[in-house]
Design a protein around this motif. Structure first.
Motif, PDB file in Angstrom:
ATOM      1  N   VAL A  37       0.857  -1.193   0.000  1.00 18.10           N
ATOM      2  CA  VAL A  37       0.000   0.000   0.000  1.00 18.10           C
ATOM      3  C   VAL A  37       0.889   1.237   0.000  1.00 18.10           C
ATOM      4  O   VAL A  37       1.418   1.644   1.026  1.00 18.10           O
ATOM      5  CB  VAL A  37      -0.931   0.006   1.236  1.00 18.10           C
ATOM      6  CG1 VAL A  37      -1.891   1.191   1.159  1.00 18.10           C
ATOM      7  CG2 VAL A  37      -1.696  -1.312   1.338  1.00 18.10           C
ATOM      8  N   PHE A  42      -2.064   7.813  -2.516  1.00 21.21           N
ATOM      9  CA  PHE A  42      -3.120   8.464  -1.738  1.00 21.21           C
ATOM     10  C   PHE A  42      -2.893   9.971  -1.605  1.00 21.21           C
ATOM     11  O   PHE A  42      -3.645  10.635  -0.883  1.00 21.21           O
ATOM     12  CB  PHE A  42      -3.184   7.826  -0.345  1.00 21.21           C
ATOM     13  CG  PHE A  42      -3.653   6.407  -0.362  1.00 21.21           C
ATOM     14  CD1 PHE A  42      -4.985   6.085  -0.114  1.00 21.21           C
ATOM     15  CD2 PHE A  42      -2.777   5.372  -0.659  1.00 21.21           C
ATOM     16  CE1 PHE A  42      -5.419   4.783  -0.147  1.00 21.21           C
ATOM     17  CE2 PHE A  42      -3.197   4.059  -0.693  1.00 21.21           C
ATOM     18  CZ  PHE A  42      -4.534   3.753  -0.445  1.00 21.21           C
ATOM     19  N   TRP A 131      -4.795   6.618   3.280  1.00 25.30           N
ATOM     20  CA  TRP A 131      -3.652   5.692   3.338  1.00 25.30           C
ATOM     21  C   TRP A 131      -3.700   4.827   4.594  1.00 25.30           C
ATOM     22  O   TRP A 131      -3.488   3.617   4.526  1.00 25.30           O
ATOM     23  CB  TRP A 131      -2.341   6.479   3.276  1.00 25.30           C
ATOM     24  CG  TRP A 131      -1.111   5.610   3.249  1.00 25.30           C
ATOM     25  CD1 TRP A 131      -0.901   4.515   2.447  1.00 25.30           C
ATOM     26  CD2 TRP A 131       0.078   5.758   4.029  1.00 25.30           C
ATOM     27  NE1 TRP A 131       0.349   3.974   2.686  1.00 25.30           N
ATOM     28  CE2 TRP A 131       0.970   4.720   3.652  1.00 25.30           C
ATOM     29  CE3 TRP A 131       0.479   6.672   4.995  1.00 25.30           C
ATOM     30  CZ2 TRP A 131       2.234   4.573   4.226  1.00 25.30           C
ATOM     31  CZ3 TRP A 131       1.743   6.539   5.558  1.00 25.30           C
ATOM     32  CH2 TRP A 131       2.606   5.498   5.179  1.00 25.30           C
ATOM     33  N   GLY A 134      -6.142   2.202   4.160  1.00 22.75           N
ATOM     34  CA  GLY A 134      -5.648   1.196   3.231  1.00 22.75           C
ATOM     35  C   GLY A 134      -4.700   0.217   3.898  1.00 22.75           C
ATOM     36  O   GLY A 134      -4.761  -0.997   3.661  1.00 22.75           O
ATOM     37  N   HIS A 138      -5.462  -3.823   4.363  1.00 23.88           N
ATOM     38  CA  HIS A 138      -4.529  -4.875   3.949  1.00 23.88           C
ATOM     39  C   HIS A 138      -4.208  -5.790   5.121  1.00 23.88           C
ATOM     40  O   HIS A 138      -4.148  -7.019   4.963  1.00 23.88           O
ATOM     41  CB  HIS A 138      -3.250  -4.246   3.405  1.00 23.88           C
ATOM     42  CG  HIS A 138      -2.298  -5.234   2.804  1.00 23.88           C
ATOM     43  ND1 HIS A 138      -1.429  -6.007   3.561  1.00 23.88           N
ATOM     44  CD2 HIS A 138      -2.087  -5.604   1.498  1.00 23.88           C
ATOM     45  CE1 HIS A 138      -0.720  -6.781   2.766  1.00 23.88           C
ATOM     46  NE2 HIS A 138      -1.089  -6.562   1.511  1.00 23.88           N
ATOM     47  N   LEU A 163      -8.740   4.663  -2.199  1.00 22.16           N
ATOM     48  CA  LEU A 163      -8.861   3.263  -1.779  1.00 22.16           C
ATOM     49  C   LEU A 163      -9.373   2.398  -2.929  1.00 22.16           C
ATOM     50  O   LEU A 163      -8.902   1.266  -3.128  1.00 22.16           O
ATOM     51  CB  LEU A 163      -9.798   3.164  -0.573  1.00 22.16           C
ATOM     52  CG  LEU A 163      -9.197   3.646   0.748  1.00 22.16           C
ATOM     53  CD1 LEU A 163     -10.298   3.964   1.751  1.00 22.16           C
ATOM     54  CD2 LEU A 163      -8.258   2.581   1.314  1.00 22.16           C
ATOM     55  N   ALA A 166      -6.646   1.719  -5.362  1.00 27.71           N
ATOM     56  CA  ALA A 166      -5.673   0.770  -4.829  1.00 27.71           C
ATOM     57  C   ALA A 166      -6.242  -0.640  -4.700  1.00 27.71           C
ATOM     58  O   ALA A 166      -5.503  -1.568  -4.343  1.00 27.71           O
ATOM     59  CB  ALA A 166      -5.182   1.254  -3.467  1.00 27.71           C
ATOM     60  N   LEU A 168      -8.482  -1.658  -2.550  1.00 29.78           N
ATOM     61  CA  LEU A 168      -8.620  -2.006  -1.137  1.00 29.78           C
ATOM     62  C   LEU A 168     -10.050  -1.754  -0.668  1.00 29.78           C
ATOM     63  O   LEU A 168     -10.679  -0.763  -1.041  1.00 29.78           O
ATOM     64  CB  LEU A 168      -7.650  -1.180  -0.293  1.00 29.78           C
ATOM     65  CG  LEU A 168      -6.173  -1.466  -0.568  1.00 29.78           C
ATOM     66  CD1 LEU A 168      -5.288  -0.345  -0.052  1.00 29.78           C
ATOM     67  CD2 LEU A 168      -5.772  -2.792   0.081  1.00 29.78           C
TER      68      LEU A 168
END
Length: 387
Positions: A37, A42, A131, A134, A138, A163, A166, A168
């Motif tokens: 991540v 972000f 972030w 995220g 994870h 997010l 990414a 996530l």
């Protein structure tokens, strides 16, 4: 927090990883999340890295200087991402920062304190860039869940998009984090990424017994804060724990200090009517976090030094009590003026004497208990040792 070194800014992503591992901020359990991540995913294209040593921010535009932008994205440097609650326009820094991406060393040291595990259900107060959410998503994996809330609609929306890009999964909500999100309770972990002065009991109610609540907390005495790591009691009627590390966060918007104007405390002629004494207590000048625990419902302001003189003011928050000490270079004693229902400088001196008698305890010896009805107890060394 200490200002980032040149190495922390110029080392690149691999260097940042080594730095965080070497300092212990990044624990092995969080390395996969760090690798997967990326903070850069972000951050906005225009951002303002902040130098904590000088208190200044600079503008970095990805379109005009992608190398510098990436260098800061991969640094252990706090980065402002919004000014003035979103009212600020243009590339130059605004007046007051209102959202940011914290130093990675702080992010991962707080996540270590939170002790998140696979399958946990987590509530985050303060989405920011997304972030942190995220990293949490994870870490908890598909068996867990992350809910993150932000009071600012634009911030929540940008975090949600980041997010999604990414890949996530975290539920992002635009709402007042003070209320939590009972619809998904109970949570195993709750973390706030904004500074609080009052911790809502709703967070305790929404956390499972034995669960952890991690909160940057301080008093209105000054800006100093520390993270309180609170464990919810088995009966769910309280949460208690020690302070773990000094931090500095933007205040929860509903808990920003709104102080009366100086003239409401010290109208014309008030200095002539005040009680006058002398003091040798310079600790009140920069007493910080611990003095805030001991001198309740008060705030202090230290004027800038001019011509070898510096005034330190104390203001009551529940009434119009005030005090000021006039420090001068080369003098051991300062003249004190104070007025109102409380004698605030006397309280500060009594607090300092207690602190000295207890062996000058630092933040790590203090703790906090949150109880039903929003009641809070501060303690030294043990929850039974209430101040």
């Amino acid at each position: 927090m200490t200002p980032p070194t040149a190495q922390a800014v110029d080392s690149g992503r691999d260097g940042l990883r080594r730095l965080l591992l070497d300092t212990g901020a990044l624990e092995p359990a969080w390395v996969p999340a760090f690798d997967a991540v990326r903070r850069a995913g972000f951050l906005p294209d225009v951002m303002w890295p902040h130098d904590m040593g000088t208190g200044r921010s600079r503008t970095v535009d990805k379109a005009h200087d992608p190398d510098t932008w990436q260098r800061y994205a991969d640094s252990d440097c706090p980065i402002v991402t919004q000014w003035d609650d979103g009212a600020h326009k243009g590339p130059e820094p605004g007046r007051s920062f209102s959202s940011s991406s914290s130093m990675p060393s702080l992010v991962f040291s707080m996540l270590a304190d939170l002790d998140v595990g696979e399958g946990h259900h987590v509530l985050e107060i303060g989405t920011g860039t997304g972030w942190n959410a995220g990293l949490l998503a994870h870490r908890v994996g598909p068996a867990g869940s992350v809910v993150t809330v932000d009071v600012d609609r634009a911030v929540a929306s940008a975090g949600r998009e980041a997010l999604w890009r990414a890949g996530l999964t975290a539920r992002v909500l635009h709402r007042d984090g003070f209320l939590g999100f009972p619809e998904r309770a109970p949570y195993d972990r709750v973390i706030a990424t904004c500074g609080l002065r009052t911790i809502p009991f709703a967070w305790v109610e929404q956390t499972a017994p034995g669960g952890v609540i991690l909160v940057p907390w301080g008093t209105y005495y000054g800006p100093e804060e520390a993270t309180a790591r609170l464990v919810v009691a088995e009966d769910g009627r309280s949460a208690s724990g020690p302070f773990t590390q000094p931090v500095g966060f933007m205040r929860m918007r509903s808990q920003r200090l709104v102080r009366r104007q100086h003239a409401a405390y010290v109208p014309p002629g008030a200095m002539d009517r005040a009680d006058v004494s002398v003091t040798t207590l310079r600790a009140a000048d920069a007493a910080g976090f611990v003095m805030g625990l001991l001198v309740h419902d008060a705030t202090h302001v230290a004027d800038r030094e001019r011509d070898g003189r510096r005034a330190v003011w104390l203001y009551g928050l529940s009434d119009t009590s005030w005090a000021v000490a006039d420090f001068r270079d080369g003098r051991d004693e300062a003249k004190v003026y104070q007025s109102g229902p409380r004698r605030l400088w006397d309280e500060a001196e009594a607090a300092h004497q207690w602190w000295e008698a207890e062996g000058r305890p630092g933040f790590e010896r203090f703790g906090l208990t949150v109880m039903e009805g929003g009641r809070t107890a501060l303690w030294l060394d043990d929850p039974a040792g209430v101040l």
